[in-house]
Design a protein around this motif. Structure first.
Motif, PDB file in Angstrom:
ATOM      1  N   PRO A 198      40.772  47.562  34.835  1.00 28.68           N
ATOM      2  CA  PRO A 198      41.905  46.618  35.360  1.00 28.68           C
ATOM      3  C   PRO A 198      42.647  47.525  36.579  1.00 28.68           C
ATOM      4  CG  PRO A 198      42.767  47.911  33.093  1.00 28.68           C
ATOM      5  CD  PRO A 198      40.898  48.028  33.575  1.00 28.68           C
ATOM      6  N   SER A 216      47.536  54.815  27.493  1.00 30.28           N
ATOM      7  CA  SER A 216      46.735  54.586  28.615  1.00 30.28           C
ATOM      8  C   SER A 216      46.465  56.161  29.198  1.00 30.28           C
ATOM      9  CB  SER A 216      47.561  53.796  29.634  1.00 30.28           C
ATOM     10  OG  SER A 216      48.647  54.431  30.007  1.00 30.28           O
ATOM     11  N   GLY A 263      44.530  43.338  34.250  1.00 25.50           N
ATOM     12  CA  GLY A 263      45.311  44.369  35.424  1.00 25.50           C
ATOM     13  C   GLY A 263      45.641  43.259  36.669  1.00 25.50           C
ATOM     14  N   SER A 268      47.410  48.551  35.407  1.00 29.69           N
ATOM     15  CA  SER A 268      47.656  48.424  33.748  1.00 29.69           C
ATOM     16  C   SER A 268      48.931  49.284  33.579  1.00 29.69           C
ATOM     17  CB  SER A 268      46.419  49.075  32.995  1.00 29.69           C
ATOM     18  OG  SER A 268      46.143  50.427  33.514  1.00 29.69           O
ATOM     19  N   ASP A 293      45.241  49.903  27.379  1.00 29.96           N
ATOM     20  CA  ASP A 293      45.691  49.257  28.532  1.00 29.96           C
ATOM     21  C   ASP A 293      44.438  48.455  28.887  1.00 29.96           C
ATOM     22  OD1 ASP A 293      44.430  51.790  29.009  1.00 29.96           O
ATOM     23  OD2 ASP A 293      45.389  51.720  31.229  1.00 29.96           O
TER      24      ASP A 293
END
Ligand SMILES: NC(=O)c1ccc[n+]([C@@H]2O[C@H](COP(=O)([O-])OP(=O)(O)OC[C@H]3O[C@@H](n4cnc5c(N)ncnc54)[C@H](OP(=O)(O)O)[C@@H]3O)[C@@H](O)[C@H]2O)c1
Length: 280
Positions: free
Chosen positions: A247, A149, A107, A250, A102
């Motif tokens: 981010p 992620s 983000g 994400s 991710d």
């Protein structure tokens, strides 16, 4: 299927080796000590000798904060190592599965990222993982990219371990509450990856447990599930001051992968419950 796994001793690599073995595949597992992906000659010889149909390339430089100081090392493993694997795979007609992250996104989106959304990493680690995606895409081999992620599971050191350890060492912990993502159990991801391989998928997919959480919400869930005596306090990314930028949002949209798998991914809280009840 004959499946070679790089980075086989890592958090994801060990789960993939376990899952693929349980499914009856002929798994050739190579930890870093047995196969250094930054050595093109070694990679080429190993793939020619093992003749896998699929290489699940879990070897990676994953130290997000250290990568800010060691961007050359991150590039060497994540870009150049991936190129070595992809070129050797192209020579023998093997498909490469490349787990990505991710962190290839900045983000700033307000809705879950889809596989073809614009990438724009904000950290050296994210840049190096995206570079790995790019070299794989032009390598000439058949490939599957699987962005995921916030992994946790057995056989590694992850955020769930940090919370459990903190509860043993002290009664309190500050946790960032302004980053939101998808916590994902390797026990969900590894079967999903093997399912994509078995389905003959190619292209880019997002695969993580369902729903979303902040790091604080994940820590709270660990405290509840494990019955810990640990007081959590919210902090911000700015106050935390980690070397690498991350981010803020994400969350990944897994619809494309779910279409191939024929099922929805498990809600993250359910996966966490299963993992902790198997582990503790
Ligand atoms: N963990 C997460 O939250 C997360 C999130 C999104 C995506 N991912 C992706 O998932 C994949 C697997 O990550 P992970 O969490 O399993 O990381 P990990 O536990 O750090 O595993 C990576 C493995 O690669 C090995 N490795 C490093 N350099 C190597 C080299 N030159 N040659 C061969 N092996 C090498 C490492 O060995 P050493 O330990 O000896 O260095 C380690 O065993 C990565 O592509 C990562 O980008 C992870």
């Amino acid at each position: 299927m004959r499946i070679l796994v790089t980075g086989a001793a890592g958090l994801l690599g060990s789960a993939v080796v376990r899952t693929a073995g349980e499914r009856g595949h002929d798994v050739r597992a190579f930890p870093r000590s047995a196969l250094d992906v930054t050595d093109p000659g070694q990679v080429d010889r190993r793939l020619r000798a093992e003749k896998p149909e699929v290489v699940i390339h879990c070897a990676a430089y994953t130290a997000v904060d250290r990568a800010e100081e060691e961007s050359d090392q991150a590039m060497s493993v994540n870009r150049d190592g991936t190129r070595n694997v992809a070129m050797a795979a192209a020579e023998i007609g093997a498909t490469v599965v490349y787990p990505s992250t991710d962190f290839v996104f900045n983000g700033r989106a307000g809705t879950p990222y889809r596989p073809d959304d614009e990438t724009s990493p904000v950290s050296a680690y994210g840049v190096s993982k995206l570079a790995g995606e790019q070299v794989l895409a032009v390598s000439g081999c058949s490939w599957i990219m699987v962005r995921t992620s916030w992994l946790y599971g057995p056989g590694g050191w992850d955020f769930v371990d940090v919370v459990l350890e903190q509860a043993e060492r002290s009664g309190g912990m500050s946790v960032v509450d302004d980053q939101v993502g998808c916590p994902t159990w390797t026990g969900s991801l590894a079967p999903g990856i093997v399912d994509l391989v078995e389905a003959g998928a190619t292209g880019t997919y997002h695969l993580c447990d369902a729903g979303q959480a902040s790091w604080l919400a994940l820590a709270q869930a660990v405290v509840e599930e494990a019955g810990l005596d640990l007081e959590l306090t919210a902090t911000s990314t700015l106050a935390w001051g980690a070397p690498a930028q991350r981010p803020p949002y994400s969350v990944l949209d897994c619809e494309k992968a779910e279409g191939i798998l024929g099922r929805d991914m498990t809600p993250w809280r359910e996966s966490l419950h299963t993992y902790l009840s198997e582990t503790l």
